[in-house]
Design an enzyme around this catalytic site. Structure first.
Site, short mmCIF file in Angstrom:
data_model
loop_
_atom_site.label_atom_id
_atom_site.label_comp_id
_atom_site.label_asym_id
_atom_site.label_seq_id
_atom_site.Cartn_x
_atom_site.Cartn_y
_atom_site.Cartn_z
N GLY A 1 -10.28 4.23 12.02
CA GLY A 1 -9.72 4.63 13.31
C GLY A 1 -10.66 5.38 14.23
O GLY A 1 -10.81 5.02 15.40
N VAL A 2 -11.31 6.41 13.72
CA VAL A 2 -12.24 7.18 14.54
C VAL A 2 -13.54 6.40 14.74
O VAL A 2 -14.06 6.31 15.85
CB VAL A 2 -12.52 8.55 13.89
CG1 VAL A 2 -13.59 9.30 14.66
CG2 VAL A 2 -11.23 9.38 13.82
N ARG A 32 -8.70 17.86 5.56
CA ARG A 32 -9.45 18.23 4.37
C ARG A 32 -10.75 18.93 4.77
O ARG A 32 -11.42 18.52 5.72
CB ARG A 32 -9.78 17.00 3.51
CG ARG A 32 -8.57 16.31 2.92
CD ARG A 32 -9.02 15.17 2.01
NE ARG A 32 -7.89 14.38 1.54
CZ ARG A 32 -7.74 13.07 1.72
NH1 ARG A 32 -8.68 12.39 2.37
NH2 ARG A 32 -6.69 12.45 1.26
N ARG A 48 -2.63 -1.91 -3.52
CA ARG A 48 -3.67 -0.89 -3.46
C ARG A 48 -3.31 0.21 -4.44
O ARG A 48 -2.23 0.78 -4.39
CB ARG A 48 -3.76 -0.30 -2.05
CG ARG A 48 -4.69 0.92 -1.97
CD ARG A 48 -4.66 1.54 -0.59
NE ARG A 48 -5.45 2.77 -0.53
CZ ARG A 48 -4.93 4.00 -0.47
NH1 ARG A 48 -3.61 4.16 -0.47
NH2 ARG A 48 -5.71 5.06 -0.40
N ARG A 107 -8.79 12.36 19.29
CA ARG A 107 -8.60 12.13 20.73
C ARG A 107 -8.24 13.42 21.44
O ARG A 107 -8.78 13.72 22.52
CB ARG A 107 -7.52 11.07 20.94
CG ARG A 107 -7.90 9.69 20.43
CD ARG A 107 -6.71 8.76 20.36
NE ARG A 107 -5.73 9.23 19.37
CZ ARG A 107 -4.68 8.55 18.98
NH1 ARG A 107 -4.43 7.35 19.51
NH2 ARG A 107 -3.84 9.03 18.07
N GLU A 123 -8.49 -3.72 5.29
CA GLU A 123 -8.27 -3.54 3.85
C GLU A 123 -7.23 -4.51 3.31
O GLU A 123 -7.33 -4.94 2.15
CB GLU A 123 -7.86 -2.09 3.59
CG GLU A 123 -8.97 -1.09 3.86
CD GLU A 123 -8.52 0.35 3.71
OE1 GLU A 123 -8.57 0.86 2.58
OE2 GLU A 123 -8.13 0.96 4.72
N ASN A 172 0.86 -1.17 0.00
CA ASN A 172 0.00 0.00 0.00
C ASN A 172 0.90 1.23 0.00
O ASN A 172 1.49 1.58 1.02
CB ASN A 172 -0.90 -0.02 1.24
CG ASN A 172 -1.84 1.18 1.32
OD1 ASN A 172 -1.70 2.13 0.57
ND2 ASN A 172 -2.76 1.13 2.25
N HIS A 199 -11.95 4.88 -0.71
CA HIS A 199 -12.13 3.94 0.41
C HIS A 199 -12.96 2.74 0.00
O HIS A 199 -13.55 2.07 0.85
CB HIS A 199 -12.79 4.61 1.63
CG HIS A 199 -11.98 5.69 2.26
ND1 HIS A 199 -12.55 6.84 2.76
CD2 HIS A 199 -10.64 5.80 2.48
CE1 HIS A 199 -11.59 7.62 3.26
NE2 HIS A 199 -10.42 7.00 3.10
N ASP A 216 -6.22 15.24 15.35
CA ASP A 216 -6.38 14.02 16.14
C ASP A 216 -7.64 14.14 16.98
O ASP A 216 -7.71 14.98 17.90
CB ASP A 216 -5.16 13.82 17.04
CG ASP A 216 -5.13 12.45 17.70
OD1 ASP A 216 -6.20 11.99 18.15
OD2 ASP A 216 -4.05 11.84 17.78
N HIS A 225 -16.80 5.32 7.03
CA HIS A 225 -15.36 5.10 7.19
C HIS A 225 -14.78 6.40 7.73
O HIS A 225 -14.60 7.38 7.00
CB HIS A 225 -14.73 4.73 5.84
CG HIS A 225 -13.25 4.54 5.90
ND1 HIS A 225 -12.65 3.30 5.79
CD2 HIS A 225 -12.22 5.43 6.06
CE1 HIS A 225 -11.33 3.44 5.88
NE2 HIS A 225 -11.05 4.73 6.04
N LEU A 226 -14.48 6.42 9.02
CA LEU A 226 -14.05 7.65 9.68
C LEU A 226 -12.62 7.50 10.20
O LEU A 226 -12.38 6.84 11.22
CB LEU A 226 -14.99 7.99 10.85
CG LEU A 226 -16.48 8.06 10.53
CD1 LEU A 226 -17.29 8.37 11.79
CD2 LEU A 226 -16.75 9.11 9.45
#
Length: 380
Positions: free
Chosen positions: A310-311, A221, A71, A264, A364, A8, A160, A262, A188-189
């Site tokens: 991830g999120v 973005r 990918r 978090r 993936e 990838n 994605h 981030d 997809h976050l």
């Protein structure tokens, strides 16, 4: 032991995984970073491939390497599924560079390096855009001049796709149904983020467009904005198109709103009363909620809303905020279920909810490996 090497390539990195597909386990995982960025770093992706080979010396069994799966970010409207790589496929990926100028060149360099390193091993391209090639014309068509659409390929492509395909299939399994029986909205976050409306196992709409810039607010973005904004900024500041494009892709989104990309850190800051962090979090969740509503209308019936990446997999705050106020539409999360940490696919909706809300970890690399073997099966 049947091995598949998954590669990838990003604009300055190579992520790799060596998978034992008999036991579906990872034999080696790694990343080569900062490619071409400074003196002393890895010069280019061809040199990066040599680093990967050095790091795989102990785990890689060339006699049992069934395929190398790549990918590839942009397949345009040329590729509708995973494709066995040959010279013609490489030429087509090269033709598509204008649609993905940062990624397709490095994808191609890595493919060529891998073909040289493994001349007798089949190589398969898995395209981020392929899953979305089932979008109907009203969903992918932009209302722009015909020559833009026909000569320059301006349309919605979406990204994605590998993740959305894997997660939608796993979500159907969790529901105990076949993908062809289920309508769902997949979120997809991650640092990049997109929504996909999946009807009966096929993508019928998605939030990213010609490029990954459209849609949700993301880490760096902007997501959706008035198309006249870049021209306005150019007139007011004298900045050129390339500079404005870079700002919208790399200096906007959560980073612009909260000073961090981030979630978090933003969540923690919002909890402590940071107003900028609270606005960023609220705007992020609001944009997701708008897309859920839009795709509920597009699908007509939604059996599940699915969080991933991830999120989506790790932020209970975002999951709750994304569906807040949708209870009358049958969409809600259980605070107890939502708050429990787990790496497993699971329900987080309350028992009374008409629509299942799920968390399904994406994979993936396994999807790319599976698709590579699927292509070899068809070729054989």
């Amino acid at each position: 032991m049947k091995q598949v090497l998954v590669l990838n390539s990003g604009s300055s990195s190579i992520k790799y995984q060596l998978l034992d597909m008999d036991d579906r386990k990872r034999l080696a995982v790694g990343i080569v970073e900062r490619i071409g960025e400074s003196a002393g770093s890895v010069a280019d992706h061809a040199a990066g491939m040599r680093v990967v080979l050095d790091e795989l010396q102990e785990a890689l069994d060339r006699s049992n390497l069934a395929a190398v799966g790549h990918r590839v970010v942009h397949g345009g409207d040329r590729f509708r599924g995973p494709t066995l790589i040959d010279d013609e496929v490489c030429d087509t990926i090269r033709d598509l560079i204008p649609l993905a100028p940062l990624h397709n060149p490095t994808n191609l360099t890595l493919i060529e390096a891998a073909r040289s390193a493994f001349p007798d091993t089949p190589q398969v391209a898995v395209f981020d855009t392929a899953f979305h090639q089932t979008l109907p014309a009203p969903a992918y068509t932009y209302a722009v001049p015909k020559e833009w659409r026909e000569d320059l390929g301006v349309r919605r492509y979406g990204f994605h796709g590998t993740s959305h395909q894997y997660v939608s299939r796993r979500a159907a399994e969790l529901l105990g149904r076949r993908p062809e029986e289920v309508n769902m909205i997949v979120l997809h976050l991650g640092n990049g983020a997109s929504v996909c409306a999946v009807r009966e196992g096929k993508s019928v709409d998605t939030s990213m467009g010609l490029t990954p810039l459209e849609g949700l607010i993301m880490g760096t973005r902007s997501g959706d904005l008035d198309p006249a904004v870049p021209a306005y900024i150019a007139r007011q500041t004298g900045r050129g198109a390339e500079e404005i494009d870079a700002t919208l892709n790399k200096e906007s989104g959560l980073l612009a709103l909260a000073g961090s990309n981030d979630l978090r850190d933003i969540d923690a800051a919002a909890t402590k009363g940071d107003e900028a962090a609270r606005l960023a979090l609220d705007a992020y969740c609001y944009r997701i909620r708008k897309y859920i509503g839009a795709y509920l209308a597009a699908l007509g019936r939604v059996d599940a809303v699915v969080f991933t990446a991830g999120v989506g997999e790790n932020s209970a705050t975002v999951r709750a905020g994304a569906v807040a106020g949708l209870e009358k539409l049958g969409i809600a999360v259980s605070p107890k279920r939502n708050g429990q940490e787990s790496k497993e696919a699971r329900y987080i909706s309350p028992y009374w909810a008409e629509t299942a809300v799920l968390v399904v970890p994406t994979d993936e690399e396994i999807e790319i490996a599976d698709q590579a073997l699927e292509v070899l099966g068809r070729a054989g």
